[in-house]
Scaffold this motif. Sequence first.
Motif, PDB file in Angstrom:
ATOM      1  N   ASN A 149       0.834  -1.202   0.000  1.00 10.01           N
ATOM      2  CA  ASN A 149       0.000   0.000   0.000  1.00 10.01           C
ATOM      3  C   ASN A 149       0.873   1.259   0.000  1.00 10.01           C
ATOM      4  OD1 ASN A 149      -2.425  -1.384   0.000  1.00 10.01           O
ATOM      5  ND2 ASN A 149      -2.628  -1.372   2.227  1.00 10.01           N
ATOM      6  N   LYS A 150       1.940   1.226   0.772  1.00 14.24           N
ATOM      7  CA  LYS A 150       2.845   2.376   0.831  1.00 14.24           C
ATOM      8  C   LYS A 150       3.557   2.579  -0.504  1.00 14.24           C
ATOM      9  CE  LYS A 150       3.602   1.868   5.796  1.00 14.24           C
ATOM     10  NZ  LYS A 150       4.560   1.537   6.884  1.00 14.24           N
ATOM     11  N   LEU A 151       3.954   1.489  -1.141  1.00 14.67           N
ATOM     12  CA  LEU A 151       4.615   1.598  -2.438  1.00 14.67           C
ATOM     13  C   LEU A 151       3.636   2.101  -3.495  1.00 14.67           C
ATOM     14  CD1 LEU A 151       7.173   1.208  -4.097  1.00 14.67           C
ATOM     15  CD2 LEU A 151       6.498  -1.191  -4.447  1.00 14.67           C
ATOM     16  N   ASN A 152       2.396   1.610  -3.452  1.00 16.01           N
ATOM     17  CA  ASN A 152       1.362   2.109  -4.375  1.00 16.01           C
ATOM     18  C   ASN A 152       1.198   3.620  -4.235  1.00 16.01           C
ATOM     19  OD1 ASN A 152       0.742  -0.427  -5.444  1.00 16.01           O
ATOM     20  ND2 ASN A 152      -0.952  -0.779  -4.024  1.00 16.01           N
ATOM     21  N   THR A 153       1.166   4.082  -3.004  1.00 19.46           N
ATOM     22  CA  THR A 153       0.978   5.514  -2.753  1.00 19.46           C
ATOM     23  C   THR A 153       2.144   6.326  -3.313  1.00 19.46           C
ATOM     24  OG1 THR A 153      -0.333   5.075  -0.758  1.00 19.46           O
ATOM     25  CG2 THR A 153       0.663   7.269  -0.965  1.00 19.46           C
ATOM     26  N   LEU A 154       3.368   5.848  -3.088  1.00 17.90           N
ATOM     27  CA  LEU A 154       4.533   6.535  -3.630  1.00 17.90           C
ATOM     28  C   LEU A 154       4.477   6.570  -5.148  1.00 17.90           C
ATOM     29  CD1 LEU A 154       7.320   7.873  -3.320  1.00 17.90           C
ATOM     30  CD2 LEU A 154       8.316   5.562  -3.301  1.00 17.90           C
ATOM     31  N   ASP A 159      12.250   2.419   4.281  1.00 16.64           N
ATOM     32  CA  ASP A 159      13.135   3.587   4.430  1.00 16.64           C
ATOM     33  C   ASP A 159      13.116   4.446   3.164  1.00 16.64           C
ATOM     34  OD1 ASP A 159      13.851   2.594   6.894  1.00 16.64           O
ATOM     35  OD2 ASP A 159      15.655   1.603   6.158  1.00 16.64           O
ATOM     36  N   PHE A 160      13.097   3.805   2.016  1.00 12.39           N
ATOM     37  CA  PHE A 160      13.051   4.525   0.739  1.00 12.39           C
ATOM     38  C   PHE A 160      11.675   5.158   0.533  1.00 12.39           C
ATOM     39  CE2 PHE A 160      11.892   4.431  -3.810  1.00 12.39           C
ATOM     40  CZ  PHE A 160      12.854   5.287  -4.313  1.00 12.39           C
ATOM     41  N   ILE A 161      10.629   4.418   0.840  1.00 12.84           N
ATOM     42  CA  ILE A 161       9.268   4.898   0.589  1.00 12.84           C
ATOM     43  C   ILE A 161       8.934   6.108   1.443  1.00 12.84           C
ATOM     44  CG2 ILE A 161       6.807   4.294   0.801  1.00 12.84           C
ATOM     45  CD1 ILE A 161       7.605   1.403   0.126  1.00 12.84           C
ATOM     46  N   GLU A 162       9.341   6.086   2.717  1.00 15.15           N
ATOM     47  CA  GLU A 162       8.860   7.079   3.672  1.00 15.15           C
ATOM     48  C   GLU A 162       9.829   8.238   3.904  1.00 15.15           C
ATOM     49  OE1 GLU A 162       7.767   4.943   7.214  1.00 15.15           O
ATOM     50  OE2 GLU A 162       5.848   4.323   6.339  1.00 15.15           O
ATOM     51  N   ASN A 163      11.036   8.155   3.377  1.00 13.36           N
ATOM     52  CA  ASN A 163      12.029   9.190   3.646  1.00 13.36           C
ATOM     53  C   ASN A 163      12.385   9.925   2.351  1.00 13.36           C
ATOM     54  OD1 ASN A 163      14.512  10.598   4.159  1.00 13.36           O
ATOM     55  ND2 ASN A 163      14.779   9.347   5.994  1.00 13.36           N
ATOM     56  N   SER A 164      11.901  11.140   2.208  1.00 14.30           N
ATOM     57  CA  SER A 164      12.123  11.896   0.972  1.00 14.30           C
ATOM     58  C   SER A 164      13.593  12.240   0.773  1.00 14.30           C
ATOM     59  CB  SER A 164      11.267  13.161   0.954  1.00 14.30           C
ATOM     60  OG  SER A 164      11.582  13.989   2.054  1.00 14.30           O
ATOM     61  N   ASP A 165      14.346  12.406   1.863  1.00  9.44           N
ATOM     62  CA  ASP A 165      15.777  12.695   1.730  1.00  9.44           C
ATOM     63  C   ASP A 165      16.512  11.516   1.096  1.00  9.44           C
ATOM     64  OD1 ASP A 165      15.504  15.210   2.823  1.00  9.44           O
ATOM     65  OD2 ASP A 165      16.020  14.569   4.862  1.00  9.44           O
ATOM     66  N   ILE A 166      16.160  10.309   1.530  1.00  7.24           N
ATOM     67  CA  ILE A 166      16.762   9.111   0.947  1.00  7.24           C
ATOM     68  C   ILE A 166      16.368   8.986  -0.520  1.00  7.24           C
ATOM     69  CG2 ILE A 166      16.717   6.576   0.984  1.00  7.24           C
ATOM     70  CD1 ILE A 166      16.592   6.742   4.036  1.00  7.24           C
TER      71      ILE A 166
END
Length: 201
Positions: free
Chosen positions: A81-86, A182-189
């Motif tokens: 779900n998180k990846l879909n959102t990204l 970590d990749f999905i939720e962190n815009s800096d990464i």
Amino acid sequence: MRVIGITLDEVIRDFIGHLAYTMAKVSDDKEYSVTENDVTSFDLATIFGFKSKEEMYKIFYEDAALELFGHPDQLHDNIMNKLNTLYLDILDDEEDIEFVIIERSVSRAIPGTFFFLSKLECEIPNIRFVHEYEDMWNYVDTLITANPIALESKPKGKTSVKIKAPYNTDSVGDFELDSLVDFIENSDIQDKILGYNTEER
């Protein structure tokens, strides 16, 4: 267009955990016990006690393909779900980035993997299967994976993102993360990985 490839096993799909569970369930040996933490190399045939790689491949890709590739859990709660959102956010922003789910699969592992993705309601339309781990690099600019063979075969001009797993401790990535989350939720990464200049390497 920059293509970001994401593999499934130990990134989205808990393949090793489910394999350990399945092998313990079907084993005739009541003492049989292999856990995820025991899988410290990618030599799965030896670790799980198969007589040969051929026997392992027959079980993986023929006899138990749907069970092994279709029925594992997500590695982390709601990760798809998180990846879909990204993915949808990137579409909305009209960024020049494309995601592809890419996996080494053959024979009945392919429909098993489609079943897994359908269960999780994967909304990424680009799904690609290859015959060799090294071939993944033919279709992506950046690869997010836990697979040591894919990591070690990275060609010049590409970017590797290693998701840490017990069996890839000796493999090196341009970036190393504990989880795809970590990749999905962190815009800096995201910015560091997507802005990485491979020509400097």
